[in-house]
Design a protein around this motif. Structure first.
Motif, PDB file in Angstrom:
ATOM      1  N   ASP A 190       0.842  -1.264   0.094  1.00 26.78           N
ATOM      2  CA  ASP A 190      -0.151  -0.243  -0.113  1.00 26.78           C
ATOM      3  C   ASP A 190       0.895   1.361   0.083  1.00 26.78           C
ATOM      4  OD1 ASP A 190      -2.146  -1.657  -0.023  1.00 26.78           O
ATOM      5  OD2 ASP A 190      -2.735  -1.238   2.249  1.00 26.78           O
ATOM      6  N   GLU A 191       2.143   1.287   0.752  1.00 24.30           N
ATOM      7  CA  GLU A 191       2.978   2.321   0.729  1.00 24.30           C
ATOM      8  C   GLU A 191       3.774   2.472  -0.408  1.00 24.30           C
ATOM      9  OE1 GLU A 191       2.769   4.739   3.023  1.00 24.30           O
ATOM     10  OE2 GLU A 191       1.984   3.926   4.626  1.00 24.30           O
ATOM     11  N   SER A 212       5.886   0.541   9.921  1.00 23.97           N
ATOM     12  CA  SER A 212       5.545   1.598   9.049  1.00 23.97           C
ATOM     13  C   SER A 212       6.696   2.773   8.906  1.00 23.97           C
ATOM     14  CB  SER A 212       4.249   2.217   9.375  1.00 23.97           C
ATOM     15  OG  SER A 212       4.151   2.620  10.812  1.00 23.97           O
ATOM     16  N   ARG A 228      10.175   7.187   7.658  1.00 25.45           N
ATOM     17  CA  ARG A 228       9.430   8.113   7.649  1.00 25.45           C
ATOM     18  C   ARG A 228      10.070   9.285   8.526  1.00 25.45           C
ATOM     19  NH1 ARG A 228       4.249   7.315   6.160  1.00 25.45           N
ATOM     20  NH2 ARG A 228       4.404   5.177   6.772  1.00 25.45           N
ATOM     21  N   LEU A 233       7.199   9.582   4.033  1.00 23.49           N
ATOM     22  CA  LEU A 233       7.681   8.225   3.737  1.00 23.49           C
ATOM     23  C   LEU A 233       8.808   8.781   2.499  1.00 23.49           C
ATOM     24  CD1 LEU A 233       8.055   5.118   4.573  1.00 23.49           C
ATOM     25  CD2 LEU A 233       6.240   4.965   2.553  1.00 23.49           C
TER      26      LEU A 233
END
Length: 304
Positions: A190-191, A212, A228, A233
Motif C-alpha cells: 500500500d505504501e 511503518s 518516515r 515516507l
C-alpha cells in the motif's frame, strides 16, 4: 521392627536433595554453554539461549534454600521441575529422559519430606524452636529476590517473544519474507515500498509495534530501505544490476544495528540498518552480495 524417621534421616534427605539441585544446575550450565559455543541446532538448539541461565539460577537458589532447611525451596523445586519437564515434553512432542526425570524427582521429593519432618521434629523437641534460621533472612531471602527478578525478566522476554510471533510486536531480528504477517506485507504494498510482482526475501525493521516508520529489505529484484521523516515516507532502492558497492560502515552489537552503505552506478547512496541478532545481518549481506555478483557486467555486454 518399625522404622523411625528421625532428625538425622531428615537432614540426610535434605542434603541429598540439595546436592541433586546443584548437580542439575551444573549440568544445565554445561549444556547451555556448549550449545551457545557451538551454535547448536535441532534438539539442543533451544539451550543456546542465554535466558536458560534463569533456570539455572532458580534451581541453584532452591538448592541453597534447602541447605537452610527451607520448605518453600523444597516445594518450589519440585513444582518447577515438574512444569519444566511438561514444557519440554510439549516442545518436543514426546516424553524423553524419563529415567533421569524419575531419579531427580525422587531426590527432590526427599527434600520435601526431609524439610517438613526436620522442622516438625525440632519443634517437638523444643517448643521455643524457630523454624526460620537467622541466616535465612540475611542470605536466602535476598538471593530469592534476585532470582525472582530474573524469573520475572525471563517471563517478560518470553512474553515479548510470543507477542512478536503473534504480530503485536515487530521482530527484533532479520526475518525471512515468509515470516512477514499479511498485514505487514499489505502495508509494504500500500505504501509503494514494494511492487506487486516482487517477493520479499529478507526484512528488518527497528520499529517496536509497527514497521511503518522504517525498514530494510531484499526482494527478488531490488534492495530497499525506507524511513518516515516528519510524517513523509522516503524510499531508497536499487536494482541489483545497479549496485556498485556494498560497504559495511559499522559492525553491529547487542545494542546497535549493523550499518551498510549501498553505492549505485548512478553515484547515489543510501544506508541499510540490520540487526546482528542470530547473525541475521550477515545472512542479509551475504544474500545481497551474491545477487549483486550474479548480475552481468554492463561493461562486457555486447553493443546492440
Amino acid at each position: 521392627m518399625k522404622f523411625e524417621y528421625n532428625l538425622d534421616d531428615a537432614t540426610h534427605d535434605i542434603k541429598q536433595a540439595s546436592i541433586a539441585a546443584f548437580i542439575s544446575a551444573a549440568m544445565s550450565t554445561l549444556v547451555i554453554v556448549a550449545a551457545m559455543a557451538s551454535s547448536a541446532e535441532g534438539v539442543f538448539g533451544p539451550f543456546a539461549d542465554p535466558v536458560n541461565f534463569i533456570d539455572v539460577a532458580l534451581v541453584l537458589a532452591c538448592g541453597v534454600g534447602l541447605r537452610f532447611y527451607s520448605r518453600t525451596a523444597a516445594v518450589t523445586l519440585v513444582i518447577y521441575f515438574i512444569f519444566a519437564k511438561i514444557f519440554i515434553m510439549l516442545e518436543n512432542g514426546r516424553p524423553s529422559g524419563l529415567l533421569f526425570t524419575m531419579i531427580w524427582l525422587y531426590f527432590y521429593w526427599k527434600g520435601i519430606r526431609g524439610s517438613f519432618a526436620y522442622h516438625r521434629l525440632r519443634k517437638e523437641a523444643d517448643s521455643s524452636y524457630r523454624s526460620t534460621p537467622v541466616g535465612f533472612y540475611y542470605f536466602v531471602i535476598p538471593l530469592g529476590g534476585i532470582v525472582l527478578s530474573l524469573v520475572v525478566l525471563g517471563l517478560s522476554l518470553f512474553g515479548l517473544g510470543i507477542l512478536a510471533e503473534s504480530g503485536a510486536f515487530v521482530d527484533s531480528a532479520v526475518i525471512t519474507g515468509d515470516k512477514l504477517s499479511k498485514s505487514d506485507l499489505q502495508l509494504l504494498l500500500d505504501e509503494g515500498i514494494i511492487r506487486p510482482d516482487e517477493t520479499v526475501l529478507y526484512f528488518y525493521s527497528a520499529g517496536i509495534t509497527s514497521i511503518s516508520d522504517d525498514g530494510n529489505l531484499l526482494t527478488d529484484q531490488r534492495v530497499v530501505s525506507y524511513e518516515r521523516i516528519e510524517g513523509v515516507l522516503e524510499v531508497y532502492a536499487a536494482k541489483y544490476e545497479d549496485v556498485a558497492e556494498v560497504i559495511i560502515v559499522e559492525e553491529g552489537n547487542f545494542i546497535d544495528d549493523t550499518i551498510v552503505e549501498i553505492n549505485t552506478t548512478d553515484d547515489d547512496a543510501f544506508l541499510l540498518f540490520l540487526s546482528p541478532l542470530e547473525e541475521g545481518d550477515q545472512t542479509f549481506i551475504n544474500e545481497l552480495r551474491n545477487r549483486v555478483r550474479s548480475q552481468p557486467d554492463k561493461a562486457t555486454l555486447p553493443a546492440l
